[in-house]
Enzyme design. Structure first.
Site, mmCIF file in Angstrom:
data_model
loop_
_atom_site.group_PDB
_atom_site.id
_atom_site.type_symbol
_atom_site.label_atom_id
_atom_site.label_comp_id
_atom_site.label_asym_id
_atom_site.label_seq_id
_atom_site.Cartn_x
_atom_site.Cartn_y
_atom_site.Cartn_z
ATOM 1 N N ALA A 257 0.846 -1.198 0.000
ATOM 2 C CA ALA A 257 0.000 0.000 0.000
ATOM 3 C C ALA A 257 0.874 1.237 0.000
ATOM 4 O O ALA A 257 1.954 1.250 0.584
ATOM 5 C CB ALA A 257 -0.922 0.011 1.221
ATOM 6 N N ASP A 258 0.390 2.245 -0.690
ATOM 7 C CA ASP A 258 1.047 3.546 -0.640
ATOM 8 C C ASP A 258 0.326 4.492 0.317
ATOM 9 O O ASP A 258 0.924 5.436 0.823
ATOM 10 C CB ASP A 258 1.111 4.147 -2.034
ATOM 11 N N ARG A 259 -0.951 4.237 0.547
ATOM 12 C CA ARG A 259 -1.687 4.981 1.568
ATOM 13 C C ARG A 259 -2.946 4.209 1.935
ATOM 14 O O ARG A 259 -3.661 3.717 1.065
ATOM 15 C CB ARG A 259 -2.057 6.386 1.078
ATOM 16 N N ALA A 267 -4.871 2.838 -1.307
ATOM 17 C CA ALA A 267 -4.252 3.209 -2.579
ATOM 18 C C ALA A 267 -2.997 2.372 -2.769
ATOM 19 O O ALA A 267 -2.149 2.282 -1.884
ATOM 20 C CB ALA A 267 -3.903 4.693 -2.587
#
Length: 386
Positions: A257-259, A267
């Protein structure tokens, strides 16, 4: 088991492996300034949310250290006010390199908090600078250990889930998207770390991974990592996920995950949402593996996550080795960038990330444990894992 390394440091020297040249050329590039770190992150010579946070923090720490080591102290080290102004300016600059990956923002906030607390404590400029240097190094150093904890939490949870469904907890087949291993972190990895853990514990059947166009982080980077570690694996094109689920037993999808928003919306690299939709259709558990620093409690849901869009041209180009292999005078494989579309295309959609709704996610794993949704609910309570 040999693992690749995205960042290496020695005697104050910072080097990154240029991931744009992988898998055919392994080249370490020295990072000697904050500006070079910014460019390496922006141009994706280094990528992966934890890795870019580590590089930014290390480059910032090196910048402050260089100032302290100078025979003539730079102007920003002459007072706490000038130090504060310079630090905030440099950190704000770094934070703009990749907007979606929240780990970078979390690292920036930590460094700003150390700056403010040290100033509030009335410390001298050299001591404030030392505190900032120590925090920058700590951000990078703590990544490896937490990745191993996440991998164990997620791997054992999946094995137990399989046993609870009548399986053996062995020979688990896991699909992943993009690259989330040592090349995306400071070591071991997040979702690929889970796969690595299962392999080490002899609980893995096969690792499956998507190519992950248009940058092909799967076919270039994940393939290289799994091959290096001698993990049994199978590459598929991004459009083959549904077919894979129809014709092969897949026990889980594990992604990084990036966020992660407060409700669990996540995201991650473009194509993750596609895999989540297909996993839900086939009743395959979908697991997000990411450090606490990826959880953004200030973002209520996925609609508030900024999505980075890359240059349209990047979706038209592919870089790789000339085949059959050709070698230059140094014995290195010759690589070329080729255009695979007609030139001058208009209307190219090229987001770098998509958002998977929490209702499609089975579990979110951090270094603190595993969070699952309560029966009938469409969002997560992440209080126990942050």
């Amino acid at each position: 088991m040999h693992m690749l390394t995205s960042i290496r440091t020695s005697d104050g020297k910072i080097e990154i492996i240029d991931q744009l040249l992988l898998p055919h050329t392994t080249k370490y590039v020295e990072i000697t300034s904050i500006e070079q770190a910014y460019d390496a992150i922006k141009d994706m010579k280094i990528r992966g949310a934890p890795a870019i946070a580590s590089l930014a923090s290390l480059a910032f720490a090196a910048y402050i250290q260089t100032g302290l080591d100078s025979a003539q102290p730079p102007a920003f080290l002459l007072s706490s006010e000038s130090l504060s102004t310079q630090v905030i300016q440099k950190l704000d600059y770094l934070s703009g390199a990749r907007p979606t990956a929240v780990n970078l923002g979390a690292a920036i906030r930590r460094l700003k908090a150390v700056l403010q607390s040290s100033i509030d404590a009335g410390k001298s400029v050299p001591l404030i600078a030392a505190d900032l240097i120590n925090e920058g190094k700590l951000i990078a150093d703590e990544d490896f250990d937490r990745n191993k904890r996440m991998a164990e939490h997620g791997g054992e949870w999946l094995a137990e889930l399989d046993r609870g469904s009548g399986g053996s907890g062995q020979e688990l087949n896991v699909l992943t998207v993009c690259n989330t291993g040592s090349l995306a972190t400071s070591g071991y990895g997040t979702a690929l770390g889970l796969i690595t853990y299962l392999h080490e514990q002899k609980k893995l059947g096969k690792a499956y991974y998507t190519q992950t166009a248009p940058y092909h982080q799967g076919s270039r980077l994940t393939a290289l990592e799994l091959k290096t570690m001698q993990v049994p694996s199978v590459m598929i094109c991004d459009t083959m996920v549904g077919s894979l689920f129809q014709h092969h037993k897949i026990h889980a999808v594990a992604v990084g995950a990036d966020r992660i928003a407060r409700n669990g919306d996540t995201a991650n690299k473009i194509g993750t949402y596609n895999a989540a939709v297909l996993a839900a259709r086939h009743n395959i558990p979908f697991i997000v593996v990411a450090p606490i620093s990826t959880v953004d409690l200030d973002t209520p849901d996925g609609s508030s996550i900024p999505i980075e869009h890359r240059k349209p041209l990047e979706a038209c180009l592919v870089r790789g080795a000339v085949h059959p292999f050709e070698f230059d005078v140094e014995g290195k494989v010759r690589q070329e960038t080729v255009m695979i579309t007609p030139s001058g295309l208009e209307g190219i959609y090229n987001p770098s990330f998509d958002v998977t709704p929490a209702e499609l996610i089975t579990a979110i794993v951090t270094e603190k444990g595993v969070a699952t949704r309560k029966e009938g609910e469409t969002s997560f309570d992440l209080g126990g894992v942050v």
